[in-house]
Motif scaffolding. Sequence first.
Motif, PDB file in Angstrom:
ATOM      1  N   GLY A  39     -40.273 -39.579  22.497  1.00  0.00           N
ATOM      2  CA  GLY A  39     -39.331 -38.480  22.632  1.00  0.00           C
ATOM      3  C   GLY A  39     -37.894 -38.947  22.826  1.00  0.00           C
ATOM      4  O   GLY A  39     -37.641 -40.036  23.352  1.00  0.00           O
ATOM      5  N   THR A  40     -36.967 -38.118  22.408  1.00  0.00           N
ATOM      6  CA  THR A  40     -35.547 -38.370  22.606  1.00  0.00           C
ATOM      7  C   THR A  40     -34.889 -37.065  23.046  1.00  0.00           C
ATOM      8  O   THR A  40     -35.165 -36.008  22.481  1.00  0.00           O
ATOM      9  N   GLN A  41     -34.058 -37.142  24.061  1.00  0.00           N
ATOM     10  CA  GLN A  41     -33.481 -35.945  24.660  1.00  0.00           C
ATOM     11  C   GLN A  41     -32.245 -35.490  23.887  1.00  0.00           C
ATOM     12  O   GLN A  41     -31.344 -36.291  23.600  1.00  0.00           O
ATOM     13  N   VAL A  42     -32.206 -34.211  23.589  1.00  0.00           N
ATOM     14  CA  VAL A  42     -31.033 -33.579  22.976  1.00  0.00           C
ATOM     15  C   VAL A  42     -30.543 -32.507  23.935  1.00  0.00           C
ATOM     16  O   VAL A  42     -31.313 -31.625  24.331  1.00  0.00           O
ATOM     17  N   THR A  43     -29.289 -32.609  24.319  1.00  0.00           N
ATOM     18  CA  THR A  43     -28.691 -31.632  25.211  1.00  0.00           C
ATOM     19  C   THR A  43     -27.446 -31.058  24.547  1.00  0.00           C
ATOM     20  O   THR A  43     -26.547 -31.812  24.160  1.00  0.00           O
ATOM     21  N   VAL A  44     -27.421 -29.738  24.420  1.00  0.00           N
ATOM     22  CA  VAL A  44     -26.294 -29.056  23.786  1.00  0.00           C
ATOM     23  C   VAL A  44     -25.587 -28.226  24.846  1.00  0.00           C
ATOM     24  O   VAL A  44     -26.180 -27.309  25.422  1.00  0.00           O
ATOM     25  N   GLY A  96     -28.870 -37.189  22.374  1.00  0.00           N
ATOM     26  CA  GLY A  96     -27.664 -37.327  23.173  1.00  0.00           C
ATOM     27  C   GLY A  96     -27.130 -35.989  23.608  1.00  0.00           C
ATOM     28  O   GLY A  96     -27.797 -34.959  23.485  1.00  0.00           O
ATOM     29  N   LEU A  97     -25.911 -36.017  24.122  1.00  0.00           N
ATOM     30  CA  LEU A  97     -25.226 -34.817  24.598  1.00  0.00           C
ATOM     31  C   LEU A  97     -24.173 -34.433  23.569  1.00  0.00           C
ATOM     32  O   LEU A  97     -23.360 -35.274  23.156  1.00  0.00           O
ATOM     33  N   ASP A 152     -31.097 -25.218  21.527  1.00  0.00           N
ATOM     34  CA  ASP A 152     -31.729 -26.364  20.887  1.00  0.00           C
ATOM     35  C   ASP A 152     -31.986 -27.502  21.877  1.00  0.00           C
ATOM     36  O   ASP A 152     -32.627 -28.497  21.530  1.00  0.00           O
ATOM     37  N   THR A 153     -31.478 -27.345  23.088  1.00  0.00           N
ATOM     38  CA  THR A 153     -31.684 -28.365  24.111  1.00  0.00           C
ATOM     39  C   THR A 153     -33.172 -28.550  24.390  1.00  0.00           C
ATOM     40  O   THR A 153     -33.877 -27.596  24.691  1.00  0.00           O
ATOM     41  N   ALA A 154     -33.639 -29.780  24.262  1.00  0.00           N
ATOM     42  CA  ALA A 154     -35.065 -30.084  24.443  1.00  0.00           C
ATOM     43  C   ALA A 154     -35.279 -31.578  24.258  1.00  0.00           C
ATOM     44  O   ALA A 154     -34.364 -32.302  23.832  1.00  0.00           O
ATOM     45  N   THR A 155     -36.479 -32.018  24.565  1.00  0.00           N
ATOM     46  CA  THR A 155     -36.903 -33.356  24.165  1.00  0.00           C
ATOM     47  C   THR A 155     -37.554 -33.233  22.793  1.00  0.00           C
ATOM     48  O   THR A 155     -38.432 -32.395  22.594  1.00  0.00           O
ATOM     49  N   TYR A 156     -37.093 -34.062  21.874  1.00  0.00           N
ATOM     50  CA  TYR A 156     -37.578 -34.002  20.501  1.00  0.00           C
ATOM     51  C   TYR A 156     -38.543 -35.156  20.244  1.00  0.00           C
ATOM     52  O   TYR A 156     -38.262 -36.307  20.602  1.00  0.00           O
ATOM     53  N   TYR A 157     -39.660 -34.820  19.627  1.00  0.00           N
ATOM     54  CA  TYR A 157     -40.697 -35.786  19.328  1.00  0.00           C
ATOM     55  C   TYR A 157     -40.997 -35.795  17.832  1.00  0.00           C
ATOM     56  O   TYR A 157     -41.005 -34.742  17.199  1.00  0.00           O
ATOM     57  N   CYS A 158     -41.296 -36.957  17.302  1.00  0.00           N
ATOM     58  CA  CYS A 158     -41.877 -37.009  15.963  1.00  0.00           C
ATOM     59  C   CYS A 158     -43.343 -37.400  16.101  1.00  0.00           C
ATOM     60  O   CYS A 158     -43.749 -38.019  17.098  1.00  0.00           O
ATOM     61  N   ALA A 159     -44.137 -37.011  15.118  1.00  0.00           N
ATOM     62  CA  ALA A 159     -45.566 -37.239  15.196  1.00  0.00           C
ATOM     63  C   ALA A 159     -46.158 -37.357  13.801  1.00  0.00           C
ATOM     64  O   ALA A 159     -45.622 -36.801  12.835  1.00  0.00           O
ATOM     65  N   ARG A 160     -47.292 -38.040  13.737  1.00  0.00           N
ATOM     66  CA  ARG A 160     -48.009 -38.204  12.483  1.00  0.00           C
ATOM     67  C   ARG A 160     -49.114 -37.159  12.385  1.00  0.00           C
ATOM     68  O   ARG A 160     -49.921 -37.009  13.302  1.00  0.00           O
TER      69      ARG A 160
END
Length: 122
Positions: free
Chosen positions: A115-120, A10-11, A90-98
């Motif tokens: 992915g999930t977007q983080v905007t600071v 989120g923002l 830290d603004t970026a698209t964040y991904y988790c992975a195995r």
Amino acid sequence: EAQLVESGGGLVQAGGSLTLSCVASGFTFDDYAIGWFRQVAGKEREGVSCLSAIDRDTDYADAVKGRFTISSDSAKNTVYLQMNNLKPEDTATYYCARRSSGSSGPRGYDYWGQGTQVTVSS
């Protein structure tokens, strides 16, 4: 088939906090390390944090040490990334992975979330 689904982006204003979630399915959760990565358009994907298999040891990139915390809930097959004192960088698209191999870079991971977007904001 293995699947990972992120949520929680989120923002947020600089100095604020967010908690990302990564729900895993289709594999034995505790048998695999799970990592969080982030990517800005035009730049390489970079590792943020990793949770090892079995013992659930943690590792962090220098840029986020002391601000981010990775954790898991085996009963929910979920890995969390608690992000505090967020900065505009830290603004970026964040991904988790195995993680599927000994390599700690993106090539060592075989299944990725969307992915999930983080905007600071500053």
